[in-house]
Write a protein that holds these residues in place. Sequence first.
Motif, mmCIF file in Angstrom:
data_model
loop_
_atom_site.group_PDB
_atom_site.id
_atom_site.type_symbol
_atom_site.label_atom_id
_atom_site.label_comp_id
_atom_site.label_asym_id
_atom_site.label_seq_id
_atom_site.Cartn_x
_atom_site.Cartn_y
_atom_site.Cartn_z
ATOM 1 N N HIS A 1 -55.523 41.613 10.571
ATOM 2 C CA HIS A 1 -54.818 42.836 10.163
ATOM 3 C C HIS A 1 -54.453 43.726 11.357
ATOM 4 O O HIS A 1 -54.117 44.902 11.175
ATOM 5 C CB HIS A 1 -55.670 43.625 9.171
ATOM 6 N N SER A 2 -54.512 43.174 12.544
ATOM 7 C CA SER A 2 -54.178 43.962 13.736
ATOM 8 C C SER A 2 -52.776 44.565 13.622
ATOM 9 O O SER A 2 -51.852 43.937 13.094
ATOM 10 C CB SER A 2 -54.250 43.072 14.976
ATOM 11 N N SER A 3 -52.630 45.776 14.132
ATOM 12 C CA SER A 3 -51.312 46.427 14.139
ATOM 13 C C SER A 3 -50.475 46.000 15.344
ATOM 14 O O SER A 3 -49.309 46.367 15.462
ATOM 15 C CB SER A 3 -51.477 47.951 14.153
ATOM 16 N N SER A 4 -51.072 45.229 16.239
ATOM 17 C CA SER A 4 -50.338 44.744 17.407
ATOM 18 C C SER A 4 -49.235 43.781 16.987
ATOM 19 O O SER A 4 -49.344 43.094 15.968
ATOM 20 C CB SER A 4 -51.294 44.022 18.367
ATOM 21 N N ARG B 1 -52.251 34.658 12.264
ATOM 22 C CA ARG B 1 -51.899 34.717 10.839
ATOM 23 C C ARG B 1 -51.354 33.378 10.353
ATOM 24 O O ARG B 1 -51.641 32.955 9.228
ATOM 25 C CB ARG B 1 -50.874 35.837 10.611
ATOM 26 N N ALA C 1 -58.172 35.317 20.095
ATOM 27 C CA ALA C 1 -57.386 34.757 18.991
ATOM 28 C C ALA C 1 -57.114 33.275 19.213
ATOM 29 O O ALA C 1 -57.253 32.461 18.291
ATOM 30 C CB ALA C 1 -56.074 35.523 18.838
ATOM 31 N N VAL D 1 -50.982 37.634 17.384
ATOM 32 C CA VAL D 1 -51.182 38.058 15.996
ATOM 33 C C VAL D 1 -50.447 37.107 15.056
ATOM 34 O O VAL D 1 -50.996 36.664 14.032
ATOM 35 C CB VAL D 1 -50.708 39.507 15.783
ATOM 36 N N PRO E 1 -57.932 40.145 23.864
ATOM 37 C CA PRO E 1 -57.649 39.862 22.449
ATOM 38 C C PRO E 1 -56.850 38.582 22.229
ATOM 39 O O PRO E 1 -57.113 37.837 21.282
ATOM 40 C CB PRO E 1 -56.862 41.093 22.001
ATOM 41 N N ARG F 1 -62.757 36.380 9.844
ATOM 42 C CA ARG F 1 -63.564 37.291 10.682
ATOM 43 C C ARG F 1 -62.781 37.793 11.896
ATOM 44 O O ARG F 1 -63.286 38.611 12.663
ATOM 45 C CB ARG F 1 -64.842 36.590 11.137
ATOM 46 N N GLU F 2 -61.557 37.293 12.072
ATOM 47 C CA GLU F 2 -60.746 37.675 13.226
ATOM 48 C C GLU F 2 -59.815 38.839 12.884
ATOM 49 O O GLU F 2 -59.831 39.358 11.776
ATOM 50 C CB GLU F 2 -59.956 36.463 13.719
ATOM 51 N N SER F 3 -58.980 39.217 13.852
ATOM 52 C CA SER F 3 -58.140 40.422 13.721
ATOM 53 C C SER F 3 -56.819 40.118 13.002
ATOM 54 O O SER F 3 -55.731 40.396 13.524
ATOM 55 C CB SER F 3 -57.866 41.006 15.104
#
Length: 221
Positions: free
Chosen positions: A166-169, A178, A137, A174, A133, A162-164
């Motif tokens: 909203h990841s909770s990591s 963002r 990213a 992350v 991941p 289209r990427e993560s």
Amino acid sequence: MDTPEIPDEVTARSVDRHVRRSLQSLPERTADLVARHLAMAGLLIEEDPALAYRHALAAREKASRIAVVREACGETAYAAGEYAEALRDLRAARRMNGHVDYLPMLADCERALGRPERALELDSPQAREKLDPAGVAELAIVVAGARRDLGQAEAAARALERESLHSSSRDPWVARLRYAYADVLLELGRTQEAIEWFHRTVAVDGNRATDAEERLETLHS
């Protein structure tokens, strides 16, 4: 090239077992010296990347056909801003060991050398399947940057969406993802959305890997 000195306390055991195993094909004394240079490269890469690169080059002089050595040269060259050299050594390491972990760095080198189209060519579904991941990213961030280099900020924003995001990591990738999205939103004039995403960056950026807080202060002033 002058060979940089190695403190006595840095020994071959200062590198991990994987690296030492990779050097087993070398004569023992050569393997020890290469390992010590690699250890110095690892220790110095953040505080003095230019000196770290010199240590990696010293290792390469003794062991240019070993993947971990070319990898160290590529990574330290990249950290030192020597992007053409980084590209050469990372490509060599990839040919030797088949790893795709270097793809984000390779793409970023192409960007730094003024070749954003080549950076985009390195992104593919097949490559992403082999990345973790964090690697996905980082590649996405570089690809978005390449789009911006080409004057395609809207395409950069769509790609990051289209990427993560909203990841909770709470892993550093992350926050970096963002932050990249907030930055491109700002370029597009979508200021309120950018502020929201800078706040979302701060929420997961416990190690202060970005300057999102400072950007927010500027935007609110």
